[in-house]
Scaffold this active site. Sequence first.
Site, PDB file in Angstrom:
ATOM      1  N   LEU A   1       0.567  -1.453  -0.477  1.00 44.85           N
ATOM      2  CA  LEU A   1       0.400   0.321  -0.334  1.00 44.85           C
ATOM      3  C   LEU A   1       1.130   1.827  -0.027  1.00 44.85           C
ATOM      4  CD1 LEU A   1      -2.597  -0.585   3.036  1.00 44.85           C
ATOM      5  CD2 LEU A   1      -2.766  -0.954  -0.164  1.00 44.85           C
ATOM      6  N   SER A   2       0.998   1.808  -0.591  1.00 45.16           N
ATOM      7  CA  SER A   2       1.084   3.219  -0.144  1.00 45.16           C
ATOM      8  C   SER A   2       0.716   3.699   1.333  1.00 45.16           C
ATOM      9  CB  SER A   2       0.042   4.782  -1.102  1.00 45.16           C
ATOM     10  OG  SER A   2       0.712   4.569  -2.691  1.00 45.16           O
TER      11      SER A   2
ATOM     12  N   ALA B   1       2.661   9.851  -3.084  1.00 46.08           N
ATOM     13  CA  ALA B   1       2.905  10.927  -3.585  1.00 46.08           C
ATOM     14  C   ALA B   1       1.684  11.780  -4.607  1.00 46.08           C
ATOM     15  CB  ALA B   1       3.878  10.374  -5.500  1.00 46.08           C
TER      16      ALA B   1
ATOM     17  N   HIS C   1       8.510   5.406  -8.980  1.00 44.17           N
ATOM     18  CA  HIS C   1       8.933   4.274  -9.359  1.00 44.17           C
ATOM     19  C   HIS C   1      10.131   4.503  -9.975  1.00 44.17           C
ATOM     20  CE1 HIS C   1       5.408   2.508  -8.123  1.00 44.17           C
ATOM     21  NE2 HIS C   1       4.621   2.348  -8.442  1.00 44.17           N
TER      22      HIS C   1
END
Length: 269
Positions: free
Chosen positions: A62-63, A114, A152
């Site tokens: 998960l973020s 992000a 990424h």
Amino acid sequence: MSDKPFGDLDIAFSPCPNDTFIFHALITGAIDAAPIRPTPVIEDVEELNSRAFARTHEVTKLSFYTAMRVKEDYEILDAGAALGYGCGPLVVANTRMKSLKDARIAVPGRFTTAYLLLRLWQEGCENVVFTRFDDILPGVAEGRYDAGLIIHEGRFVYPAYNCVEIIDLGKWWESETGLPIPLGCIALRRDLMEHKSAMEALLRKSIEYARENPDASKGFIASHAQEMDDQVIRDHIALYVNDFTLSLGLTGARAIEALEERALRRGVL
């Protein structure tokens, strides 16, 4: 507490090199995975973020932003995280820009850390388009977007798309807090909390195997990576797999607390 035996277990993670590097040994049998029999699910991290709201997977990448939003259902594990210095998301464009206020910005998902960082950095960035992370750089290069928020492998290849850096949100975060940036974590669904220590131990075992046998997972990683260049893959792993991946420790825990605190203060959590 679940009455399900700790046997068959679905483990969801992204196709990014740091995740496939971490999980390779665990899911391919390179290490003894007892007491579990892992079933891998490999999906884009934003897809996994979305599924977390439905409690779909038992163990999932998960973020951190999403993990904060689903904390009643998932517990962040101490191992497997992407957290560190010099590894934050970048905002890029194909020309220098003084302001992003009116820019059309491609963002790799509503629930990504992000996007949270973008909102914490600069209020008023509302003209966003949510798209897969691998569409962002081509979209900026083609003029479909004015700017892109890249994560990424994107941070290693954006010059090839004739893009320039507008802001490194990781550096901004570090200058503001002095802490590493928490990007992504591995989380365990809370109905399996009695197995938390065992799952963390298996993750560390898998990470340690990967570090000691860096060539063992090459084929597996390359088969899922968006950027196939060997050097990009090596750089990606070196950046996102570090000592915090083995254990968040006190510094990692403080970084997570600081991110949540700022998100709450800004009203975006």
